[in-house]
Write an enzyme that holds these catalytic residues in place. Structure first.
Site, PDB file in Angstrom:
ATOM      1  N   ARG A  66      -9.712   9.524 -17.717  1.00  0.00           N
ATOM      2  CA  ARG A  66      -9.932   8.203 -18.361  1.00  0.00           C
ATOM      3  C   ARG A  66      -8.631   8.077 -19.743  1.00  0.00           C
ATOM      4  O   ARG A  66      -8.974   8.675 -20.811  1.00  0.00           O
ATOM      5  CB  ARG A  66     -11.122   7.915 -19.165  1.00  0.00           C
ATOM      6  N   GLN A  84     -10.238   2.601  -5.246  1.00  0.00           N
ATOM      7  CA  GLN A  84      -9.697   1.933  -6.640  1.00  0.00           C
ATOM      8  C   GLN A  84      -8.390   2.830  -6.941  1.00  0.00           C
ATOM      9  O   GLN A  84      -8.357   3.785  -7.360  1.00  0.00           O
ATOM     10  CB  GLN A  84     -10.816   1.874  -7.750  1.00  0.00           C
ATOM     11  N   ARG A  89      -3.965   9.905  -8.187  1.00  0.00           N
ATOM     12  CA  ARG A  89      -4.637  10.296  -9.607  1.00  0.00           C
ATOM     13  C   ARG A  89      -5.519  11.373  -9.610  1.00  0.00           C
ATOM     14  O   ARG A  89      -6.175  11.674 -10.602  1.00  0.00           O
ATOM     15  CB  ARG A  89      -5.024   9.114 -10.470  1.00  0.00           C
ATOM     16  N   HIS A 167      -0.295   3.432 -15.053  1.00  0.00           N
ATOM     17  CA  HIS A 167      -1.368   2.825 -15.711  1.00  0.00           C
ATOM     18  C   HIS A 167      -1.594   3.331 -17.236  1.00  0.00           C
ATOM     19  O   HIS A 167      -2.640   4.051 -17.511  1.00  0.00           O
ATOM     20  CB  HIS A 167      -2.521   3.150 -15.050  1.00  0.00           C
ATOM     21  N   ASP A 212      -7.363  -8.886 -18.200  1.00  0.00           N
ATOM     22  CA  ASP A 212      -7.181  -7.970 -16.944  1.00  0.00           C
ATOM     23  C   ASP A 212      -6.060  -8.839 -16.211  1.00  0.00           C
ATOM     24  O   ASP A 212      -6.625  -9.525 -15.146  1.00  0.00           O
ATOM     25  CB  ASP A 212      -8.386  -7.617 -16.303  1.00  0.00           C
ATOM     26  N   GLU A 271       0.913  -1.876 -17.962  1.00  0.00           N
ATOM     27  CA  GLU A 271       1.309  -0.949 -17.075  1.00  0.00           C
ATOM     28  C   GLU A 271       2.462  -1.339 -16.271  1.00  0.00           C
ATOM     29  O   GLU A 271       2.541  -2.497 -15.558  1.00  0.00           O
ATOM     30  CB  GLU A 271       0.117  -0.684 -15.964  1.00  0.00           C
TER      31      GLU A 271
HETATM   32  O1  TA6 Z   1      -5.341  -2.024 -14.364  1.00  0.00           O
HETATM   33  C1  TA6 Z   1      -6.577  -2.451 -14.854  1.00  0.00           C
HETATM   34  C2  TA6 Z   1      -7.487  -2.173 -13.792  1.00  0.00           C
HETATM   35  O2  TA6 Z   1      -7.255  -2.690 -12.490  1.00  0.00           O
HETATM   36  C3  TA6 Z   1      -8.815  -2.956 -14.314  1.00  0.00           C
HETATM   37  O3  TA6 Z   1      -9.154  -3.926 -13.235  1.00  0.00           O
HETATM   38  C4  TA6 Z   1      -9.774  -1.872 -14.347  1.00  0.00           C
HETATM   39  O4  TA6 Z   1     -10.646  -1.673 -13.263  1.00  0.00           O
HETATM   40  C5  TA6 Z   1      -9.200  -0.801 -14.869  1.00  0.00           C
HETATM   41  O5  TA6 Z   1      -7.900  -0.626 -13.962  1.00  0.00           O
HETATM   42  C6  TA6 Z   1      -9.438   0.592 -14.572  1.00  0.00           C
HETATM   43  O6  TA6 Z   1      -9.760   1.062 -13.391  1.00  0.00           O
HETATM   44  P1  TA6 Z   1     -10.387   2.529 -13.212  1.00  0.00           P
HETATM   45  O7  TA6 Z   1     -10.526   2.566 -11.554  1.00  0.00           O
HETATM   46  O8  TA6 Z   1      -9.613   3.431 -13.826  1.00  0.00           O
HETATM   47  O9  TA6 Z   1     -11.813   2.506 -13.958  1.00  0.00           O
END
Ligand code: TA6
Length: 314
Positions: A66, A84, A89, A167, A212, A271
């Site tokens: 994080r 996601q 990563r 990111h 966001d 990002e």
């Molecule tokens: O880049 C923004 C985003 O897509 C948000 O929607 C939020 O979810 C963030 O990334 C963090 O994502 P993560 O999967 O690292 O918790």
């Protein structure tokens, strides 16, 4: 190793994970974990940390770290069949011991080359072969540059399509005092409203609640002005048309187990990304995506160009 490159140290980081520390002659430094090909630190020549990493960050697979600069590939966000932000990563990258020649001279830079290739498990979830080469370099002025070279190595001639983001979590003194310049009047997709499309107002962007947003077809340069720090982050990108701006604010911060309740006050994600138009790559020539970060200790947004026109998207 030439004298400039003695400042590349391979060592163990948190939980014994392998990392590389780059040190530049004048004192700036950067740290990259092989876990995720993830930059977790970038310090200026005063030793001041410029990236945010949560005090609750988990340095243990499969959880992504994080903070710092996670790499979202081959999928940005939750739109798509993969987890996601894709899987790059939370994979272990390797040191690239035989990188192809680099297009531009990095002779005065301290750098490390990493490489990611799909495992058998990866091919089951994303049926493509690729080589993802990442060069992380630190320039004489302390500028941090990430260059991705992604090559489709499918033997069946099939192209593949992906979305992408660096990111980046910037460390800021107080997010409610920060301004972002370069995204005014642009269209964006609001992730808080099912990616509905809106147009941004005409002034620099400021923050007073959760944000966001995916800004579309942005300029190649974006500035993050931190008044309290009397400094400006200058983000330059190449081959990445979009930019995502994210801050979870208080409620989402509390909901994240690897993020401190008040930490949203001291970070902002801006990002460099390719989201709206996924990148399609045929086997053969690699595609490049550059990110260059600089921190100018002045309020005046300075324009120094790192732009290179090198996109081979078919
Ligand atoms: O880049 C923004 C985003 O897509 C948000 O929607 C939020 O979810 C963030 O990334 C963090 O994502 P993560 O999967 O690292 O918790």
């Amino acid at each position: 190793m030439s004298s400039e490159r003695v400042s590349v140290e391979h060592c163990k980081g948190i939980n014994g994970l392998d990392k590389v520390v780059l040190r530049e002659i004048r004192g700036s430094s950067a740290e990259v974990y092989l876990y995720g090909g993830h930059v977790t630190s970038w310090k200026n020549d005063h030793g001041e940390e410029l990236l945010f990493v949560s005090s609750k960050a988990i340095f243990k697979p499969p959880k992504a770290i994080r903070g710092g600069i996670p790499i979202c590939f081959p999928q940005f966000g939750g739109v798509g069949s993969l987890e996601q932000h894709g899987f790059a990563r939370n994979r272990i990258w390797s040191i690239d011991t035989d990188p192809p020649p680099f297009p531009s001279s990095t002779s005065n830079k301290t750098y490390v080359d990493l490489i990611l290739k799909p495992s058998e498990e990866d091919v089951k979830i994303w049926p493509h072969c690729y080589e993802f080469r990442l060069r992380v370099s630190l320039g004489p002025g302390g500028d941090l540059m990430l260059t991705s070279r992604i090559r489709n190595t499918n033997t069946d001639g099939k192209p593949f399509t992906f979305t992408f983001a660096y990111h980046t979590y910037f460390s800021v003194s107080d997010v409610s005092e920060v301004r972002v310049e370069g995204l005014e009047t642009l269209d964006y997709l609001d992730n808080l409203q099912d990616r509905e499309r809106f147009t941004e107002q005409g002034d620099a962007i400021t923050f007073e609640s959760e944000v966001d947003k995916i800004y579309l077809s942005t300029p190649t340069k974006i500035a993050i002005l931190d008044h309290e720090k009397k400094g400006t982050f200058v983000l330059k990108k190449d081959g990445l048309p979009d930019a995502v701006v994210w801050n979870p604010w208080d409620r989402k911060a509390k909901a994240m187990t690897d993020f401190g309740d008040d930490e949203y006050k001291h970070m902002l994600c801006v990002e460099a990304a390719a989201v709206e138009k996924p990148i399609t790559l045929k086997p053969g020539t690699p595609v490049f995506s550059d990110l260059c970060l600089a921190m100018n200790s002045s309020h005046f947004f300075s324009i120094t160009g790192y732009l290179k026109s090198r996109t081979f998207i078919k």
